[in-house]
Design a protein around this motif. Sequence first.
Motif, mmCIF file in Angstrom:
data_model
loop_
_atom_site.group_PDB
_atom_site.id
_atom_site.type_symbol
_atom_site.label_atom_id
_atom_site.label_comp_id
_atom_site.label_asym_id
_atom_site.label_seq_id
_atom_site.Cartn_x
_atom_site.Cartn_y
_atom_site.Cartn_z
ATOM 1 N N PRO B 127 33.957 36.636 36.304
ATOM 2 C CA PRO B 127 33.901 35.178 36.101
ATOM 3 C C PRO B 127 35.273 34.550 35.837
ATOM 4 N N ASP B 128 36.164 35.266 35.114
ATOM 5 C CA ASP B 128 37.486 34.692 34.826
ATOM 6 C C ASP B 128 38.270 34.460 36.113
ATOM 7 N N LEU B 129 38.193 35.442 37.026
ATOM 8 C CA LEU B 129 38.931 35.300 38.290
ATOM 9 C C LEU B 129 38.309 34.206 39.155
ATOM 10 N N HIS B 130 36.962 34.107 39.144
ATOM 11 C CA HIS B 130 36.309 33.035 39.908
ATOM 12 C C HIS B 130 36.685 31.661 39.336
ATOM 13 N N ALA B 131 36.804 31.587 38.017
ATOM 14 C CA ALA B 131 37.199 30.321 37.391
ATOM 15 C C ALA B 131 38.596 29.911 37.850
ATOM 16 N N LEU B 132 39.488 30.900 37.996
ATOM 17 C CA LEU B 132 40.842 30.594 38.477
ATOM 18 C C LEU B 132 40.805 30.082 39.914
ATOM 19 N N VAL B 133 39.955 30.699 40.749
ATOM 20 C CA VAL B 133 39.819 30.241 42.131
ATOM 21 C C VAL B 133 39.322 28.800 42.155
ATOM 22 N N ASP B 134 38.327 28.493 41.303
ATOM 23 C CA ASP B 134 37.792 27.121 41.248
ATOM 24 C C ASP B 134 38.873 26.126 40.839
ATOM 25 N N GLU B 135 39.673 26.511 39.835
ATOM 26 C CA GLU B 135 40.766 25.629 39.407
ATOM 27 C C GLU B 135 41.756 25.392 40.546
ATOM 28 N N MET B 136 42.120 26.475 41.252
ATOM 29 C CA MET B 136 43.073 26.340 42.364
ATOM 30 C C MET B 136 42.509 25.441 43.450
ATOM 31 N N ALA B 140 44.158 21.983 44.634
ATOM 32 C CA ALA B 140 44.570 21.842 46.036
ATOM 33 C C ALA B 140 43.958 20.587 46.649
ATOM 34 N N ALA B 141 42.686 20.320 46.294
ATOM 35 C CA ALA B 141 42.004 19.132 46.833
ATOM 36 C C ALA B 141 42.712 17.853 46.386
ATOM 37 N N ASP B 142 43.368 17.917 45.216
ATOM 38 C CA ASP B 142 44.143 16.775 44.716
ATOM 39 C C ASP B 142 45.591 16.794 45.207
ATOM 40 N N GLY B 143 45.901 17.760 46.097
ATOM 41 C CA GLY B 143 47.275 17.861 46.603
ATOM 42 C C GLY B 143 48.248 18.420 45.587
ATOM 43 N N LYS B 144 47.710 19.072 44.562
ATOM 44 C CA LYS B 144 48.578 19.636 43.515
ATOM 45 C C LYS B 144 48.774 21.135 43.700
ATOM 46 N N THR B 145 49.946 21.629 43.267
ATOM 47 C CA THR B 145 50.200 23.069 43.319
ATOM 48 C C THR B 145 49.588 23.737 42.091
ATOM 49 N N PHE B 146 49.525 25.058 42.125
ATOM 50 C CA PHE B 146 48.795 25.776 41.062
ATOM 51 C C PHE B 146 49.460 27.117 40.751
ATOM 52 N N PRO B 147 50.764 27.075 40.421
ATOM 53 C CA PRO B 147 51.487 28.331 40.195
ATOM 54 C C PRO B 147 50.911 29.182 39.068
ATOM 55 N N GLN B 148 50.523 28.541 37.944
ATOM 56 C CA GLN B 148 50.012 29.326 36.820
ATOM 57 C C GLN B 148 48.741 30.097 37.184
ATOM 58 N N GLN B 149 47.823 29.368 37.814
ATOM 59 C CA GLN B 149 46.548 29.993 38.180
ATOM 60 C C GLN B 149 46.759 31.092 39.220
ATOM 61 N N ASP B 150 47.712 30.834 40.135
ATOM 62 C CA ASP B 150 48.013 31.783 41.199
ATOM 63 C C ASP B 150 48.514 33.105 40.611
ATOM 64 N N ARG B 151 49.474 32.984 39.692
ATOM 65 C CA ARG B 151 50.038 34.178 39.054
ATOM 66 C C ARG B 151 48.962 34.916 38.244
ATOM 67 N N ALA B 152 48.159 34.142 37.504
ATOM 68 C CA ALA B 152 47.111 34.755 36.676
ATOM 69 C C ALA B 152 46.098 35.488 37.554
ATOM 70 N N PHE B 153 45.806 34.913 38.745
ATOM 71 C CA PHE B 153 44.857 35.558 39.651
ATOM 72 C C PHE B 153 45.388 36.912 40.125
ATOM 73 N N HIS B 154 46.644 36.920 40.607
ATOM 74 C CA HIS B 154 47.197 38.165 41.151
ATOM 75 C C HIS B 154 47.344 39.243 40.082
ATOM 76 N N THR B 155 47.813 38.846 38.899
ATOM 77 C CA THR B 155 47.959 39.856 37.854
ATOM 78 C C THR B 155 46.583 40.295 37.340
ATOM 79 N N GLY B 156 45.619 39.355 37.323
ATOM 80 C CA GLY B 156 44.270 39.693 36.891
ATOM 81 C C GLY B 156 43.590 40.693 37.815
ATOM 82 N N LEU B 157 43.787 40.517 39.126
ATOM 83 C CA LEU B 157 43.231 41.463 40.103
ATOM 84 C C LEU B 157 43.753 42.864 39.828
#
Lengths: 232, 232
Positions: B127-136, B140-157
């Motif tokens: 669920p934590d990783l899915h939550a990060l995907v949802d945030e990203m 993205a839909a708002d045209g915003k970048t998501f470096p924190q979530q991106d890094r957390a996703f890769h290290t979490g995997l």
Amino acid sequence: MTEATAAGRKVTTSDRIKDLILSDGLRPGDLLPTEGELCNRLGVSRSNVREAIRKLSTLDIVDVRHGHGTYVGEMSLDALVEALVFRGVLSPGDDLDPLRDVVDVRKALDHGMADQIVSALQGTSNPDLHALVDEMTALAADGKTFPQQDRAFHTGLLAQLGNSLVGQLVAAFWDVHTAVLPKLNVAVAADLEQTAKSHGLMLDAAESGDAEAFRDAITAHYEPIMRALEEN
Amino acid sequence: MTEATAAGRKVTTSDRIKDLILSDGLRPGDLLPTEGELCNRLGVSRSNVREAIRKLSTLDIVDVRHGHGTYVGEMSLDALVEALVFRGVLSPGDDLDPLRDVVDVRKALDHGMADQIVSALQGTSNPDLHALVDEMTALAADGKTFPQQDRAFHTGLLAQLGNSLVGQLVAAFWDVHTAVLPKLNVAVAADLEQTAKSHGLMLDAAESGDAEAFRDAITAHYEPIMRALEEN
């Protein structure tokens, strides 16, 4: 002059020397301003500059040649190797996890670069690499190890890619691997002949453009060490 | 007391402090002997010990806490990141080779660890990783970048693997990537939605045990940056 790095931490004298290298357009091998000039330009004390230069020297960002001056360094991965080797031998007792981690990373890099290596080598002939395989095979037949040839083979394969970072990383992890291995009490069932032979299979597969055979050869290449790590 | 390292170079005071950490059985977080005690035990001058401690501190082999003492460090890869970021921005003009090299290494590590990640995640729910995907996806839909979530996703995997080295390496190269990118004049056609979505595809594929879909998602994940690098 930046007052804070991207990470928000305080700008140190070593950060400012790095900025100066960039703004002066210096390249690896170029001479840096003298210590006195750096003090003047940055408005900091001589002991400040000295400490910063020492730090940058540890990272190979500068190269202090005593009696000659300080030059922009080659930014090698020597510092990484030193830190990882120490981490590898620091584990309590005969804990093999750090070595397992290093072998895992080596394997992942080899597998991850496989398609690119096969594309680069397909249809080429590489007498130097074949000569290394022959040397390894001959040494293995005599029951001898072949670390030099092994390292030269792996770095030689990657040299075809024009990605200097991955070549340096693979060399760095190879060095960590060979430095950590003898410090651990792991009885390596060094299946020398299989290891020597699998290098030949990797090369043949790459030259003939067979990515699947190349991957199988990588797996075979790591089998002896993986087995030794599992048994210990 | 060793008199030469495996590589044959002269044994430095920092090598001897590392030997002392090992022979005293110290672990990360443990307190080192004081500067005075180190001078006595190693028979070297205070300035020698200080210079060695500074070097070891740069490598995060020791951690100097001013007013408290010097402790065995965590051996993080911060020094590697610093050296590689600088190497990345040192290239003449808008040379993108160093960034290409870093992206190549990231991709190789992701592909190289794919089988292990899929094996570790198959049949699990994260669920934590899915939550990060949802945030990203929302950012993205708002045209915003998501470096924190991106890094957390890769290290979490990678945290699922129990190989701390590969997790740290991936995090280190991620940091190099994001630090170098804005310093280069590369117009990143940041296809944010594709990048956000491909994280979700990676996670779904891993949880359902589909290694091939996982690899395809990795490739899709790097497509926007690869395209931007080719166009520049």
